[in-house]
Structure formats: structure tokens, C-alpha cells
Write a protein that holds these residues in place. Sequence first.
Motif, PDB file in Angstrom:
ATOM      1  N   PRO A 137      12.130  20.919  47.767  1.00 37.35           N
ATOM      2  CA  PRO A 137      12.478  22.175  48.427  1.00 37.35           C
ATOM      3  C   PRO A 137      11.455  22.529  49.503  1.00 37.35           C
ATOM      4  O   PRO A 137      10.268  22.234  49.374  1.00 37.35           O
ATOM      5  CB  PRO A 137      12.427  23.197  47.295  1.00 37.35           C
ATOM      6  N   TYR A 161      16.724  22.211  50.979  1.00 37.16           N
ATOM      7  CA  TYR A 161      16.474  21.160  49.999  1.00 37.16           C
ATOM      8  C   TYR A 161      16.640  19.816  50.697  1.00 37.16           C
ATOM      9  O   TYR A 161      17.550  19.629  51.500  1.00 37.16           O
ATOM     10  CB  TYR A 161      17.469  21.245  48.840  1.00 37.16           C
ATOM     11  N   THR A 220      10.698  27.335  42.395  1.00 37.41           N
ATOM     12  CA  THR A 220      11.169  26.476  43.487  1.00 37.41           C
ATOM     13  C   THR A 220      10.329  25.212  43.595  1.00 37.41           C
ATOM     14  O   THR A 220      10.869  24.099  43.622  1.00 37.41           O
ATOM     15  CB  THR A 220      11.157  27.250  44.819  1.00 37.41           C
ATOM     16  N   LYS A 222      15.688  28.603  52.014  1.00 34.43           N
ATOM     17  CA  LYS A 222      15.010  27.314  51.919  1.00 34.43           C
ATOM     18  C   LYS A 222      15.961  26.185  52.263  1.00 34.43           C
ATOM     19  O   LYS A 222      17.177  26.362  52.313  1.00 34.43           O
ATOM     20  CB  LYS A 222      14.429  27.106  50.523  1.00 34.43           C
TER      21      LYS A 222
END
Length: 144
Positions: A72, A90, A20, A88
Amino acid sequence: MTTSPLSGAEAAKAVVRRNTEQVQGQGDFALFDKLFADDFVDHTPQPGTTPDKAGVRILYGRMRDAFADFRPEIHWHTAEGDIVTTYKTYHGTHRGEFLGIAGTGKAIQFETVDAMRVRNGKITDHWGVANLYSVLQQLGRLPS
């Protein structure tokens, strides 16, 4: 004092976090090749990609091309067995084509939930849901 090795779940979470933060967020594609198994399967591939390692590489490249400042933000992730689930957001500025829409210069953000299987330190499977409806709203293609 000696440090103990990470537990299986913690090691799996560390692999997903590196993907990530370093691959998606920083564009480290040499690391991508190390983190993803050659027989990787994406169970929810995005349009215009294939459900394998090469398809995810294409997707990540498109994201970095569309949002050079792609970032992210992991809110939480948890592991059960060899599956790591991550929620998460973005963030990025839409500078290149994304979802067939030419760059607009607009700042966007969208949420995702991903589940990734990690075996022997490599990501072998992925299932995910991204709020792309929200992106289309932010880019003025759908009513808000």
C-alpha cells in the motif's frame, strides 16, 4: 524535553496507518487481531466475505495470497472526530486468484478511499470504495 501523547485524531490515524502498512502491507495478522474490535462492522464488505472482523481477515488474506508483494502507498489521510479517511494506491504482482481470475504475473495498481472509525485504539467500522474496474482492465478482462 518530554513528549506529549498523541491527540485523539493523531492516535486514530496511527492505528489506521499500522493497519495499512503492517497488516495489509506486511501480513502481520497478529497485529490485525489487536487493531480490530471484536464487534467490528464493515459497511461495504467485498463479495465472498462477511461484514465483520472475520470477513475482513478473509479479505486481507486473499489479497496477500493473490499479491504476495502487496504494497500500500498512502497518499494522504485525515481525521475528523473518530473517523480516519485514507486515500491510497495498492500495488502488487498478480500471482494468485483474485476476482475469480487465476494469477497472470501482471503488475497491477488500484486506488482506494477508506473511512475507518477508531474508538479506544481499535478499528470499529469501515466504509470504502476500491477501483476494481481498473484491476479488471489491467488483467485484460475489460477494455481499457
